[in-house]
Scaffold this active site. Structure first.
Site, PDB file in Angstrom:
ATOM      1  N   HIS A  36       0.846  -1.190   0.000  1.00 47.75           N
ATOM      2  CA  HIS A  36       0.000   0.000   0.000  1.00 47.75           C
ATOM      3  C   HIS A  36       0.888   1.250   0.000  1.00 47.75           C
ATOM      4  O   HIS A  36       2.042   1.196   0.444  1.00 47.75           O
ATOM      5  CB  HIS A  36      -0.890  -0.034   1.253  1.00 47.75           C
ATOM      6  CG  HIS A  36      -1.863   1.078   1.366  1.00 47.75           C
ATOM      7  ND1 HIS A  36      -1.532   2.303   1.924  1.00 47.75           N
ATOM      8  CD2 HIS A  36      -3.164   1.182   1.002  1.00 47.75           C
ATOM      9  CE1 HIS A  36      -2.578   3.099   1.901  1.00 47.75           C
ATOM     10  NE2 HIS A  36      -3.580   2.449   1.344  1.00 47.75           N
ATOM     11  N   ASN A  72       1.218   3.647   1.968  1.00 42.59           N
ATOM     12  CA  ASN A  72       1.812   4.060   3.245  1.00 42.59           C
ATOM     13  C   ASN A  72       2.805   3.032   3.792  1.00 42.59           C
ATOM     14  O   ASN A  72       3.274   3.166   4.924  1.00 42.59           O
ATOM     15  CB  ASN A  72       0.731   4.391   4.284  1.00 42.59           C
ATOM     16  CG  ASN A  72      -0.084   3.193   4.724  1.00 42.59           C
ATOM     17  OD1 ASN A  72       0.264   2.047   4.446  1.00 42.59           O
ATOM     18  ND2 ASN A  72      -1.192   3.438   5.408  1.00 42.59           N
ATOM     19  N   LYS A  73       3.146   2.028   2.980  1.00 40.79           N
ATOM     20  CA  LYS A  73       4.121   1.031   3.396  1.00 40.79           C
ATOM     21  C   LYS A  73       5.524   1.401   2.905  1.00 40.79           C
ATOM     22  O   LYS A  73       5.709   2.300   2.094  1.00 40.79           O
ATOM     23  CB  LYS A  73       3.710  -0.350   2.895  1.00 40.79           C
ATOM     24  CG  LYS A  73       2.357  -0.821   3.416  1.00 40.79           C
ATOM     25  CD  LYS A  73       2.285  -0.806   4.928  1.00 40.79           C
ATOM     26  CE  LYS A  73       1.033  -1.469   5.483  1.00 40.79           C
ATOM     27  NZ  LYS A  73      -0.204  -0.728   5.179  1.00 40.79           N
ATOM     28  N   THR A  74       6.515   0.662   3.374  1.00 38.19           N
ATOM     29  CA  THR A  74       7.905   0.971   3.069  1.00 38.19           C
ATOM     30  C   THR A  74       8.211   0.782   1.592  1.00 38.19           C
ATOM     31  O   THR A  74       9.060   1.466   1.025  1.00 38.19           O
ATOM     32  CB  THR A  74       8.828   0.099   3.934  1.00 38.19           C
ATOM     33  OG1 THR A  74       8.444   0.251   5.308  1.00 38.19           O
ATOM     34  CG2 THR A  74      10.279   0.509   3.793  1.00 38.19           C
ATOM     35  N   LEU A  75       7.544  -0.132   0.950  1.00 41.15           N
ATOM     36  CA  LEU A  75       7.642  -0.381  -0.493  1.00 41.15           C
ATOM     37  C   LEU A  75       6.233  -0.358  -1.048  1.00 41.15           C
ATOM     38  O   LEU A  75       5.339  -0.998  -0.485  1.00 41.15           O
ATOM     39  CB  LEU A  75       8.310  -1.738  -0.741  1.00 41.15           C
ATOM     40  CG  LEU A  75       8.552  -2.235  -2.167  1.00 41.15           C
ATOM     41  CD1 LEU A  75       9.637  -3.310  -2.158  1.00 41.15           C
ATOM     42  CD2 LEU A  75       7.304  -2.793  -2.849  1.00 41.15           C
TER      43      LEU A  75
END
Length: 379
Positions: free
Chosen positions: A184, A186-189
Protein backbone atom coordinates in the site's frame (compact mmCIF):
# COMPACT_ATOMS: atom_id res chain seq x y z
CA UNK A 1 7.51 31.31 9.06
CA UNK A 2 3.88 30.53 9.94
CA UNK A 3 2.40 27.07 9.56
CA UNK A 4 0.30 28.17 6.60
CA UNK A 5 3.52 28.94 4.67
CA UNK A 6 5.14 25.59 5.47
CA UNK A 7 4.56 22.41 3.45
CA UNK A 8 1.94 20.06 4.86
CA UNK A 9 3.48 16.93 6.36
CA UNK A 10 1.26 13.83 6.01
CA UNK A 11 1.92 10.95 8.38
CA UNK A 12 2.86 8.74 5.41
CA UNK A 13 3.93 9.41 1.83
CA UNK A 14 5.25 7.13 -0.92
CA UNK A 15 8.69 7.83 -2.39
CA UNK A 16 8.26 8.03 -6.17
CA UNK A 17 11.13 9.29 -8.35
CA UNK A 18 11.15 10.15 -12.06
CA UNK A 19 12.83 6.86 -12.96
CA UNK A 20 9.84 5.05 -11.44
CA UNK A 21 7.41 7.28 -13.31
CA UNK A 22 9.24 6.58 -16.57
CA UNK A 23 9.33 2.81 -15.91
CA UNK A 24 5.58 2.74 -15.27
CA UNK A 25 5.09 4.81 -18.41
CA UNK A 26 7.13 2.29 -20.40
CA UNK A 27 4.89 -0.49 -19.10
CA UNK A 28 1.79 1.43 -20.13
CA UNK A 29 3.27 2.06 -23.57
CA UNK A 30 3.97 -1.67 -23.95
CA UNK A 31 0.18 -2.22 -23.87
CA UNK A 32 0.67 -5.29 -21.65
CA UNK A 33 -0.70 -3.76 -18.47
CA UNK A 34 -2.44 -6.62 -16.65
CA UNK A 35 -0.54 -9.54 -15.07
CA UNK A 36 2.33 -10.57 -17.33
CA UNK A 37 6.12 -10.33 -17.63
CA UNK A 38 6.51 -7.59 -15.02
CA UNK A 39 4.61 -9.65 -12.43
CA UNK A 40 6.86 -12.62 -13.13
CA UNK A 41 9.93 -10.40 -12.83
CA UNK A 42 8.68 -8.87 -9.58
CA UNK A 43 7.93 -12.28 -8.07
CA UNK A 44 11.40 -13.47 -9.10
CA UNK A 45 13.06 -10.41 -7.56
CA UNK A 46 11.11 -10.77 -4.32
CA UNK A 47 12.02 -14.45 -4.19
CA UNK A 48 15.72 -13.71 -4.70
CA UNK A 49 15.62 -11.00 -2.03
CA UNK A 50 14.14 -13.53 0.41
CA UNK A 51 16.59 -16.34 -0.26
CA UNK A 52 14.84 -18.08 -3.15
CA UNK A 53 11.54 -18.89 -1.43
CA UNK A 54 8.39 -19.16 -3.60
CA UNK A 55 6.51 -15.84 -3.95
CA UNK A 56 3.17 -14.84 -5.46
CA UNK A 57 1.93 -11.26 -5.64
CA UNK A 58 -1.64 -10.02 -5.21
CA UNK A 59 -3.78 -6.94 -5.69
CA UNK A 60 -3.62 -6.26 -1.94
CA UNK A 61 -2.20 -7.68 1.27
CA UNK A 62 -5.78 -8.23 2.43
CA UNK A 63 -6.33 -10.57 -0.51
CA UNK A 64 -2.99 -12.23 0.21
CA UNK A 65 -3.99 -12.92 3.81
CA UNK A 66 -7.33 -14.40 2.78
CA UNK A 67 -5.62 -16.62 0.21
CA UNK A 68 -3.11 -17.70 2.86
CA UNK A 69 -5.92 -18.78 5.16
CA UNK A 70 -7.59 -20.70 2.34
CA UNK A 71 -4.30 -22.25 1.21
CA UNK A 72 -3.81 -23.56 4.75
CA UNK A 73 -7.17 -25.34 4.45
CA UNK A 74 -8.79 -23.22 7.14
CA UNK A 75 -12.54 -22.61 7.01
CA UNK A 76 -15.84 -22.91 8.89
CA UNK A 77 -15.45 -24.29 12.40
CA UNK A 78 -11.77 -23.38 12.61
CA UNK A 79 -10.13 -20.67 14.72
CA UNK A 80 -7.16 -18.40 14.04
CA UNK A 81 -5.46 -16.50 16.88
CA UNK A 82 -4.84 -12.80 16.13
CA UNK A 83 -3.56 -9.86 18.20
CA UNK A 84 -6.29 -7.45 19.25
CA UNK A 85 -3.95 -4.58 18.28
CA UNK A 86 -3.55 -4.80 14.49
CA UNK A 87 -5.24 -3.67 11.30
CA UNK A 88 -8.77 -4.82 10.45
CA UNK A 89 -7.61 -6.86 7.43
CA UNK A 90 -6.29 -9.68 9.61
CA UNK A 91 -9.64 -10.44 11.23
CA UNK A 92 -11.58 -9.85 8.01
CA UNK A 93 -9.37 -12.25 6.06
CA UNK A 94 -10.11 -14.99 8.57
CA UNK A 95 -13.83 -14.26 8.90
CA UNK A 96 -14.39 -14.18 5.14
CA UNK A 97 -13.29 -17.82 4.91
CA UNK A 98 -15.90 -18.82 7.49
CA UNK A 99 -13.31 -19.32 10.23
CA UNK A 100 -13.38 -17.42 13.52
CA UNK A 101 -10.75 -14.89 14.57
CA UNK A 102 -9.80 -15.31 18.23
CA UNK A 103 -8.25 -12.19 19.72
CA UNK A 104 -5.57 -12.03 22.39
CA UNK A 105 -3.69 -9.19 24.06
CA UNK A 106 -0.33 -7.80 23.00
CA UNK A 107 2.93 -7.11 24.76
CA UNK A 108 2.67 -3.56 26.15
CA UNK A 109 6.23 -2.69 25.10
CA UNK A 110 6.69 -4.17 21.60
CA UNK A 111 2.92 -4.15 20.85
CA UNK A 112 3.40 -7.57 19.24
CA UNK A 113 1.35 -10.69 19.93
CA UNK A 114 1.65 -11.89 23.54
CA UNK A 115 2.62 -15.52 23.01
CA UNK A 116 1.62 -16.54 26.55
CA UNK A 117 -1.86 -15.14 25.89
CA UNK A 118 -1.90 -16.90 22.52
CA UNK A 119 -1.05 -20.23 24.11
CA UNK A 120 -3.85 -19.79 26.67
CA UNK A 121 -6.32 -19.17 23.82
CA UNK A 122 -5.54 -22.39 21.92
CA UNK A 123 -8.46 -24.81 21.67
CA UNK A 124 -9.05 -28.01 19.69
CA UNK A 125 -10.45 -25.78 16.92
CA UNK A 126 -7.34 -23.61 16.62
CA UNK A 127 -5.64 -24.04 13.26
CA UNK A 128 -3.24 -21.14 12.98
CA UNK A 129 -1.48 -18.22 14.61
CA UNK A 130 -1.50 -14.89 12.74
CA UNK A 131 1.01 -12.54 14.42
CA UNK A 132 1.59 -8.99 13.19
CA UNK A 133 5.13 -7.61 13.10
CA UNK A 134 4.06 -4.33 14.64
CA UNK A 135 5.41 -1.21 12.91
CA UNK A 136 8.16 -3.38 11.41
CA UNK A 137 9.55 -4.92 14.62
CA UNK A 138 9.47 -8.74 14.26
CA UNK A 139 7.73 -11.10 16.63
CA UNK A 140 10.48 -13.33 18.03
CA UNK A 141 10.31 -16.36 15.72
CA UNK A 142 11.87 -18.95 18.03
CA UNK A 143 9.09 -19.03 20.66
CA UNK A 144 6.45 -18.33 17.99
CA UNK A 145 7.34 -21.38 15.92
CA UNK A 146 8.01 -23.52 19.00
CA UNK A 147 4.44 -22.80 20.13
CA UNK A 148 3.06 -23.59 16.68
CA UNK A 149 5.00 -26.83 16.45
CA UNK A 150 3.95 -27.94 19.93
CA UNK A 151 0.26 -27.59 19.01
CA UNK A 152 0.43 -28.52 15.33
CA UNK A 153 -0.55 -25.05 14.10
CA UNK A 154 0.17 -23.14 10.91
CA UNK A 155 1.74 -19.68 11.15
CA UNK A 156 0.56 -16.93 8.83
CA UNK A 157 2.81 -13.95 9.49
CA UNK A 158 1.21 -10.57 8.89
CA UNK A 159 4.34 -8.74 7.75
CA UNK A 160 2.38 -5.93 6.09
CA UNK A 161 4.59 -3.44 7.94
CA UNK A 162 7.80 -5.44 7.84
CA UNK A 163 9.30 -5.90 4.40
CA UNK A 164 13.04 -5.54 4.90
CA UNK A 165 12.83 -6.25 8.63
CA UNK A 166 15.36 -8.69 10.04
CA UNK A 167 15.61 -10.96 13.05
CA UNK A 168 19.18 -11.68 14.07
CA UNK A 169 20.28 -10.72 10.56
CA UNK A 170 17.75 -12.89 8.72
CA UNK A 171 15.08 -11.22 6.60
CA UNK A 172 11.48 -11.72 7.65
CA UNK A 173 10.06 -13.87 4.88
CA UNK A 174 13.30 -15.76 4.24
CA UNK A 175 12.27 -18.43 6.76
CA UNK A 176 9.14 -19.73 8.47
CA UNK A 177 5.71 -20.65 7.17
CA UNK A 178 3.54 -18.26 5.09
CA UNK A 179 4.45 -14.57 5.24
CA UNK A 180 2.30 -11.75 3.86
CA UNK A 181 3.53 -8.28 2.83
CA UNK A 182 1.64 -5.11 1.95
CA UNK A 183 2.58 -2.67 -0.81
CA UNK A 184 0.00 0.00 0.00
CA UNK A 185 1.24 3.61 -0.50
CA UNK A 186 1.81 4.06 3.24
CA UNK A 187 4.12 1.03 3.40
CA UNK A 188 7.91 0.97 3.07
CA UNK A 189 7.64 -0.38 -0.49
CA UNK A 190 4.65 0.43 -2.67
CA UNK A 191 3.05 -0.88 -5.85
CA UNK A 192 0.21 1.68 -5.48
CA UNK A 193 -1.95 -1.16 -4.15
CA UNK A 194 -0.66 -4.68 -3.78
CA UNK A 195 0.66 -7.44 -1.59
CA UNK A 196 2.65 -10.66 -1.64
CA UNK A 197 2.79 -14.07 -0.03
CA UNK A 198 5.94 -16.04 0.61
CA UNK A 199 5.61 -19.80 0.96
CA UNK A 200 7.58 -22.68 2.38
CA UNK A 201 6.62 -24.88 -0.59
CA UNK A 202 6.08 -24.40 -4.31
CA UNK A 203 3.01 -26.65 -4.09
CA UNK A 204 1.25 -24.19 -1.81
CA UNK A 205 2.36 -21.31 -4.01
CA UNK A 206 0.64 -22.98 -6.97
CA UNK A 207 -2.52 -23.45 -4.87
CA UNK A 208 -2.48 -19.74 -4.02
CA UNK A 209 -1.90 -18.87 -7.67
CA UNK A 210 -5.11 -20.67 -8.60
CA UNK A 211 -7.03 -19.05 -5.74
CA UNK A 212 -6.01 -15.55 -6.88
CA UNK A 213 -7.34 -16.06 -10.44
CA UNK A 214 -10.72 -17.78 -10.58
CA UNK A 215 -9.39 -21.23 -9.67
CA UNK A 216 -8.26 -21.68 -13.27
CA UNK A 217 -5.70 -24.20 -14.50
CA UNK A 218 -4.67 -24.51 -18.15
CA UNK A 219 -4.96 -27.91 -19.79
CA UNK A 220 -2.57 -29.41 -22.37
CA UNK A 221 -5.04 -28.83 -25.21
CA UNK A 222 -5.14 -25.09 -24.50
CA UNK A 223 -8.51 -25.10 -22.75
CA UNK A 224 -9.07 -24.13 -19.13
CA UNK A 225 -10.55 -25.88 -16.14
CA UNK A 226 -11.71 -24.54 -12.76
CA UNK A 227 -10.46 -26.73 -9.92
CA UNK A 228 -11.24 -24.56 -6.89
CA UNK A 229 -13.52 -21.64 -6.05
CA UNK A 230 -11.13 -18.79 -6.72
CA UNK A 231 -11.45 -15.02 -6.66
CA UNK A 232 -9.66 -12.37 -8.70
CA UNK A 233 -6.79 -10.72 -6.89
CA UNK A 234 -3.97 -10.72 -9.42
CA UNK A 235 -1.56 -7.77 -9.56
CA UNK A 236 -1.32 -5.80 -12.83
CA UNK A 237 2.02 -5.37 -14.61
CA UNK A 238 1.85 -1.59 -14.14
CA UNK A 239 1.93 -2.07 -10.36
CA UNK A 240 4.58 -4.77 -10.55
CA UNK A 241 6.90 -2.52 -12.57
CA UNK A 242 6.71 0.11 -9.86
CA UNK A 243 7.36 -2.61 -7.29
CA UNK A 244 10.55 -3.67 -9.07
CA UNK A 245 11.85 -0.11 -9.00
CA UNK A 246 10.89 0.29 -5.34
CA UNK A 247 12.54 -2.98 -4.34
CA UNK A 248 15.81 -1.75 -5.81
CA UNK A 249 15.74 1.14 -3.30
CA UNK A 250 14.26 -0.70 -0.32
CA UNK A 251 17.44 -0.85 1.75
CA UNK A 252 18.01 2.86 1.10
CA UNK A 253 14.45 3.63 2.22
CA UNK A 254 14.91 1.65 5.44
CA UNK A 255 18.26 3.28 6.21
CA UNK A 256 16.67 6.71 5.84
CA UNK A 257 13.83 5.71 8.15
CA UNK A 258 16.42 4.76 10.79
CA UNK A 259 17.99 8.22 10.54
CA UNK A 260 14.62 9.92 10.94
CA UNK A 261 13.56 7.69 13.84
CA UNK A 262 16.84 8.39 15.62
CA UNK A 263 16.00 12.08 15.34
CA UNK A 264 12.55 11.48 16.86
CA UNK A 265 14.12 9.67 19.81
CA UNK A 266 16.59 12.52 20.22
CA UNK A 267 14.12 15.40 19.96
CA UNK A 268 10.66 14.19 21.05
CA UNK A 269 10.58 15.14 24.74
CA UNK A 270 7.16 16.55 25.59
CA UNK A 271 5.80 17.67 28.94
CA UNK A 272 3.83 15.71 29.97
CA UNK A 273 5.91 12.97 28.31
CA UNK A 274 4.72 10.67 25.56
CA UNK A 275 5.57 6.98 25.74
CA UNK A 276 7.91 6.37 22.82
CA UNK A 277 7.65 3.17 20.77
CA UNK A 278 9.92 0.19 21.30
CA UNK A 279 13.23 0.98 19.63
CA UNK A 280 14.43 -2.53 18.84
CA UNK A 281 17.67 -2.84 16.87
CA UNK A 282 18.91 -2.50 13.29
CA UNK A 283 16.47 -5.24 12.24
CA UNK A 284 13.53 -2.85 12.70
CA UNK A 285 12.31 -1.44 9.36
CA UNK A 286 10.23 1.36 10.95
CA UNK A 287 7.14 1.49 8.78
CA UNK A 288 5.66 4.04 11.18
CA UNK A 289 6.48 5.91 14.38
CA UNK A 290 3.65 5.96 16.92
CA UNK A 291 4.18 7.26 20.46
CA UNK A 292 1.43 6.97 23.06
CA UNK A 293 -0.12 10.19 24.29
CA UNK A 294 -0.31 10.91 28.06
CA UNK A 295 -4.06 11.47 27.82
CA UNK A 296 -4.60 11.03 31.56
CA UNK A 297 -2.50 14.18 32.06
CA UNK A 298 -4.22 16.19 29.32
CA UNK A 299 -7.41 18.22 29.13
CA UNK A 300 -7.71 17.56 25.40
CA UNK A 301 -8.78 14.40 23.62
CA UNK A 302 -6.63 12.70 21.00
CA UNK A 303 -8.93 14.04 18.29
CA UNK A 304 -8.37 17.59 19.55
CA UNK A 305 -4.63 17.04 19.49
CA UNK A 306 -4.80 15.63 15.95
CA UNK A 307 -6.89 18.62 14.88
CA UNK A 308 -4.37 21.00 16.44
CA UNK A 309 -1.53 19.26 14.58
CA UNK A 310 -3.52 19.53 11.35
CA UNK A 311 -3.96 23.26 11.89
CA UNK A 312 -0.17 23.48 12.17
CA UNK A 313 0.25 21.63 8.86
CA UNK A 314 1.07 18.22 10.32
CA UNK A 315 -0.85 15.05 9.59
CA UNK A 316 -1.24 12.18 12.04
CA UNK A 317 -2.93 8.82 12.19
CA UNK A 318 -4.13 6.02 14.47
CA UNK A 319 -2.31 2.68 14.40
CA UNK A 320 -4.50 0.93 15.43
CA UNK A 321 -7.98 0.70 16.92
CA UNK A 322 -8.75 -2.27 19.17
CA UNK A 323 -10.08 -4.93 16.80
CA UNK A 324 -12.19 -6.77 19.36
CA UNK A 325 -14.17 -3.59 20.15
CA UNK A 326 -15.28 -2.92 16.57
CA UNK A 327 -18.97 -3.46 15.85
CA UNK A 328 -18.27 -6.56 13.74
CA UNK A 329 -16.05 -8.35 16.24
CA UNK A 330 -17.54 -7.26 19.55
CA UNK A 331 -20.54 -9.22 18.25
CA UNK A 332 -18.47 -12.33 18.98
CA UNK A 333 -18.79 -11.53 22.69
CA UNK A 334 -15.74 -9.35 23.30
CA UNK A 335 -16.02 -6.26 25.46
CA UNK A 336 -13.97 -3.43 26.92
CA UNK A 337 -11.51 -4.67 29.50
CA UNK A 338 -10.79 -8.00 27.80
CA UNK A 339 -7.38 -6.94 26.49
CA UNK A 340 -6.11 -3.96 28.51
CA UNK A 341 -2.80 -3.48 26.71
CA UNK A 342 -4.35 -3.46 23.24
CA UNK A 343 -7.09 -1.12 24.47
CA UNK A 344 -4.65 1.31 26.08
CA UNK A 345 -2.59 1.46 22.89
CA UNK A 346 -5.74 1.97 20.83
CA UNK A 347 -6.87 4.86 23.08
CA UNK A 348 -3.57 6.72 23.15
CA UNK A 349 -1.58 5.92 20.00
CA UNK A 350 -0.68 8.71 17.58
CA UNK A 351 1.16 8.04 14.32
CA UNK A 352 3.53 10.86 13.38
CA UNK A 353 5.02 11.67 9.96
CA UNK A 354 7.66 9.19 8.78
CA UNK A 355 8.76 8.63 5.17
CA UNK A 356 12.12 8.77 3.35
CA UNK A 357 11.68 12.24 1.84
CA UNK A 358 10.96 13.77 5.25
CA UNK A 359 13.85 15.98 6.38
CA UNK A 360 15.49 16.17 9.77
CA UNK A 361 14.30 19.75 10.05
CA UNK A 362 10.74 18.59 9.44
CA UNK A 363 11.10 15.97 12.20
CA UNK A 364 12.24 18.81 14.47
CA UNK A 365 9.17 20.77 13.42
CA UNK A 366 6.87 17.86 14.29
CA UNK A 367 8.53 17.43 17.69
CA UNK A 368 8.41 21.12 18.55
CA UNK A 369 4.79 21.43 17.43
CA UNK A 370 3.63 18.42 19.42
CA UNK A 371 5.55 19.69 22.45
CA UNK A 372 3.79 23.06 22.16
CA UNK A 373 0.34 21.47 21.74
CA UNK A 374 0.74 19.10 24.70
CA UNK A 375 1.93 21.95 26.89
CA UNK A 376 -1.25 23.84 26.00
CA UNK A 377 -3.35 20.74 26.61
CA UNK A 378 -1.83 19.80 29.97
CA UNK A 379 -4.08 19.68 33.03
Amino acid sequence: MSARNLPYLPFARPTIDEFMVEAVGDTLRSLWITSGPQVLAFEKALSEYHGGRPVRVFSSATAALEVAVLTAGIGPGDEVIIPAQTFFACANAVARTGATPVFVDVDPITRNLDLNAAEAAITPRTRALMPTHFAGWPVAPEPLYALAQEHGLRVIEDAALAIGSRWKGKLIGSFGDMVSFSFHPNKTLTTIEGGALIFASEEEARTAERLRFHGIVRLPDGTRDVVVTGSKSNLPDVNARLGLMQLARLEEFIARRHVLVARYFERLHTDPPCELPFRGDEGHSWNFFAPLLPLEQLRWSRKEIMDALHQEGIGSGISYEALHLTTRYSALGYQAGDFPHAERIARTTLTLPLYPTLTLEEVDRVCATLEKILKQAAR
